[in-house]
Motif scaffolding. Sequence first.
Motif, short mmCIF file in Angstrom:
data_model
loop_
_atom_site.label_atom_id
_atom_site.label_comp_id
_atom_site.label_asym_id
_atom_site.label_seq_id
_atom_site.Cartn_x
_atom_site.Cartn_y
_atom_site.Cartn_z
N PHE A 163 -69.28 12.66 -19.60
CA PHE A 163 -68.28 13.16 -18.66
C PHE A 163 -68.34 12.47 -17.30
O PHE A 163 -67.64 12.88 -16.37
CB PHE A 163 -68.46 14.68 -18.46
CG PHE A 163 -68.48 15.45 -19.75
CD1 PHE A 163 -67.32 15.64 -20.48
CD2 PHE A 163 -69.67 15.96 -20.24
CE1 PHE A 163 -67.34 16.35 -21.66
CE2 PHE A 163 -69.71 16.67 -21.44
CZ PHE A 163 -68.54 16.86 -22.15
N ASP A 164 -69.20 11.44 -17.16
CA ASP A 164 -69.37 10.71 -15.90
C ASP A 164 -69.76 11.65 -14.76
O ASP A 164 -69.32 11.49 -13.63
CB ASP A 164 -68.09 9.94 -15.55
CG ASP A 164 -68.36 8.84 -14.52
OD1 ASP A 164 -69.51 8.36 -14.47
OD2 ASP A 164 -67.43 8.49 -13.77
N ILE A 165 -70.60 12.63 -15.07
CA ILE A 165 -71.14 13.55 -14.07
C ILE A 165 -72.61 13.19 -13.86
O ILE A 165 -73.44 13.39 -14.75
CB ILE A 165 -71.00 15.02 -14.51
CG1 ILE A 165 -69.53 15.37 -14.77
CG2 ILE A 165 -71.61 15.96 -13.48
CD1 ILE A 165 -69.32 16.76 -15.32
N ASP A 166 -72.93 12.63 -12.70
CA ASP A 166 -74.27 12.12 -12.44
C ASP A 166 -75.08 13.16 -11.67
O ASP A 166 -75.11 13.14 -10.43
CB ASP A 166 -74.19 10.80 -11.68
CG ASP A 166 -75.51 10.06 -11.69
OD1 ASP A 166 -76.46 10.56 -12.32
OD2 ASP A 166 -75.60 8.98 -11.08
N VAL A 167 -75.71 14.08 -12.39
CA VAL A 167 -76.54 15.12 -11.80
C VAL A 167 -77.85 15.19 -12.58
O VAL A 167 -77.89 14.84 -13.76
CB VAL A 167 -75.84 16.50 -11.81
CG1 VAL A 167 -74.64 16.51 -10.89
CG2 VAL A 167 -75.42 16.88 -13.23
N PRO A 168 -78.95 15.65 -11.94
CA PRO A 168 -80.25 15.71 -12.64
C PRO A 168 -80.38 16.95 -13.51
O PRO A 168 -81.41 17.62 -13.52
CB PRO A 168 -81.25 15.71 -11.48
CG PRO A 168 -80.52 16.40 -10.37
CD PRO A 168 -79.07 15.97 -10.51
N VAL A 210 -73.31 -2.63 -2.97
CA VAL A 210 -74.35 -2.13 -3.86
C VAL A 210 -74.06 -0.67 -4.16
O VAL A 210 -73.92 0.15 -3.26
CB VAL A 210 -75.74 -2.25 -3.19
CG1 VAL A 210 -76.79 -1.57 -4.05
CG2 VAL A 210 -76.08 -3.71 -2.98
N PRO A 211 -73.91 -0.25 -5.44
CA PRO A 211 -73.55 1.12 -5.76
C PRO A 211 -74.66 2.08 -5.37
O PRO A 211 -75.84 1.79 -5.53
CB PRO A 211 -73.35 1.09 -7.28
CG PRO A 211 -74.15 -0.08 -7.75
CD PRO A 211 -74.09 -1.07 -6.64
N VAL A 212 -74.27 3.23 -4.86
CA VAL A 212 -75.20 4.29 -4.52
C VAL A 212 -75.33 5.19 -5.73
O VAL A 212 -74.37 5.84 -6.13
CB VAL A 212 -74.72 5.07 -3.29
CG1 VAL A 212 -75.70 6.19 -2.96
CG2 VAL A 212 -74.56 4.14 -2.09
N THR A 213 -76.50 5.24 -6.34
CA THR A 213 -76.68 6.02 -7.55
C THR A 213 -77.52 7.26 -7.27
O THR A 213 -78.46 7.23 -6.48
CB THR A 213 -77.37 5.18 -8.62
OG1 THR A 213 -78.62 4.71 -8.12
CG2 THR A 213 -76.51 3.98 -8.99
N GLY A 214 -77.18 8.37 -7.95
CA GLY A 214 -77.94 9.59 -7.82
C GLY A 214 -79.08 9.61 -8.83
O GLY A 214 -79.32 8.67 -9.56
N ASP A 261 -79.62 17.21 -26.58
CA ASP A 261 -79.42 17.17 -25.12
C ASP A 261 -78.05 16.56 -24.82
O ASP A 261 -77.71 15.49 -25.34
CB ASP A 261 -80.50 16.32 -24.46
CG ASP A 261 -81.88 16.97 -24.59
OD1 ASP A 261 -81.93 18.21 -24.55
OD2 ASP A 261 -82.87 16.24 -24.72
N ILE A 262 -77.27 17.22 -23.99
CA ILE A 262 -75.91 16.78 -23.66
C ILE A 262 -75.98 15.89 -22.41
O ILE A 262 -76.29 16.36 -21.32
CB ILE A 262 -74.99 17.99 -23.42
CG1 ILE A 262 -74.97 18.87 -24.69
CG2 ILE A 262 -73.58 17.54 -23.07
CD1 ILE A 262 -74.23 20.18 -24.49
N ASP A 263 -75.71 14.61 -22.58
CA ASP A 263 -75.77 13.63 -21.49
C ASP A 263 -74.48 13.72 -20.68
O ASP A 263 -73.45 13.16 -21.06
CB ASP A 263 -75.95 12.23 -22.07
CG ASP A 263 -76.28 11.20 -20.99
OD1 ASP A 263 -75.91 11.43 -19.82
OD2 ASP A 263 -76.89 10.17 -21.32
N LEU A 264 -74.54 14.41 -19.55
CA LEU A 264 -73.33 14.60 -18.74
C LEU A 264 -72.82 13.29 -18.14
O LEU A 264 -71.61 13.11 -17.98
CB LEU A 264 -73.63 15.61 -17.62
CG LEU A 264 -73.99 17.03 -18.05
CD1 LEU A 264 -74.29 17.89 -16.84
CD2 LEU A 264 -72.86 17.65 -18.87
#
Length: 406
Positions: free
Chosen positions: A160-165, A15-19, A153-156
Motif C-alpha cells: 500500500f506504499d505506507i512506510d511505517v514501522p 536524496v530521498p528521505v526514508t522512514g 505478515d502484511i507488508d504495508l
Amino acid sequence: MRLRAALLAASQIMVPVTGAMATTITGPYVDIGGGYDLTQTQHVHDYDRQRLNDINNTYLKGAPSSVTSAFDKGIDPGLHERQQVRHGDGWTGFGAFGWGFGNGLRAEVEGVYNWSDLSSISATTGDPKGHRMHGRTDGSDRSYGGFVNVLYDIDLKRLFDIDVPVTPFVGVGAGYLWQNVSGITTLQHTISQHGTNGSFAYQGIVGAAYDIPGVAGLQMTTEYRMIGQVESFDMGTINQSYSGPLGRDTTHLRYDQRFNHQFIVGVRYAFNTAPPPPPPAPAIVPAAPVASRTYLVFFDWDGAALTGRAREIVTEAAQASTHVQTTRIEVNGYTDSSAAHPGPRGEKYNLDLSLRRADSVKAELIRDGVAASAIDIHGYGEAHPLVPTGPGTREPQNRRVEIILH
C-alpha cells in the motif's frame, strides 16, 4: 564556485528521505507474550446409572411401592444432569520459536498456558421436574498444551506504499490442549469437580508488530486470539464427587466445546535481522570545467584609441561576463613588430604601447559595468604574435588586445 555549491545543494535535496521501514523476518525468531483471558461458559453433561441405584436404595427405602414405581417411571435411566460452568477473569502466557521465510510467511511452534477463575455452576437435574440449582464455585480452570501456527505478515510498504514501522499479521494454528478443573460448588449439596481432559484445539490470530527503534530485529506485539477446543478426540477424565443428604457418589463429566478469547501483549526478536544500511552519502557532482572565452580588439598602427567596432566588442565581453560564471577577466595588450621609434627604443616603446591599449580596454569595461577589481591587465609588446612576421613588419592582427573571461 557558485555553480558547484548549487549542484551540491541540488544533490542533497534529491536524496530521498526514508522512514523506518517495518521488519520482514527472515530466519529464526523467538516470541513471548501474555495477557487477559476470557473463557466462555461451558456446558457439562453427567450420566450415572449408579447414582439412580443409590437414590433408590437410600431415599426410597421403606417407601410404599406406589411411590417407588412413580419415581422410577419419571426419572432418566441414566440420571442425566446438565451443568453450565461459568468462568471469571483469567490470564494467558505463551512462548514460541519460529522461522520467517522473508516473503511475509512465518511458521512457529508454540507452548501455551491459560488460567481462569471458576465463578459459578448452574445444574439442571434429571428428575421429572427438572430442578435447576445455582451455586458459587471456589476453584480454577487451567488449560495447557501446544500449537503449530502459520502466520502472514502484511507488508504495508510493498502493498500500500505506507512506510511505517508497523507490521499487521494474521494466522491460524492447530494443536492439542489439556483442561484441568479443580473446584468446589455448594448447591443443595456439595459438589467437587477435579481431573484433566485433553482434546484437539485450534486458534485464529490477528495482531500487529511494532519495531523498537535502535534495536534491529526487536519488536513489540499486540494481538487477539480465539482458541477453540472440540468435544471429540478427548482423552482423560474429569470426575465429580457428590456429598449430600442422599449420600456420596462419584461420576464422570463430559465437557463440551471450549472457547477462549485472549488479548495479548508480547515481545519478539528476530536473530537474522541486520540493521538497515545507512543512506548513501550524497554524491558530490564536480562542476564541469568552463572553457575560457576570448574576445579580440584590434587597433590602428601606433594607436591606443578604441574604434567603434572595438567598443562593440568590449561591450559584448562585458555583457558575457555577467551571464557566464566568471571569476577573473584578463586583458592583455600586444603590438606588431614595427615601431614608431625604431632602434633600441622601439622595443620599450611597443611594450608601453601594448599596456596603453590594455588600459583603454579596461576603462571601457568599467564603463560597461564590470568591477575594476575583477580586471587584470598586462602588456606584452611584440611578444606572442598571432601572425608570425619578420622585424619591422606592420601586421594588423598583431596590433590587438585579448579579453579573456576565466
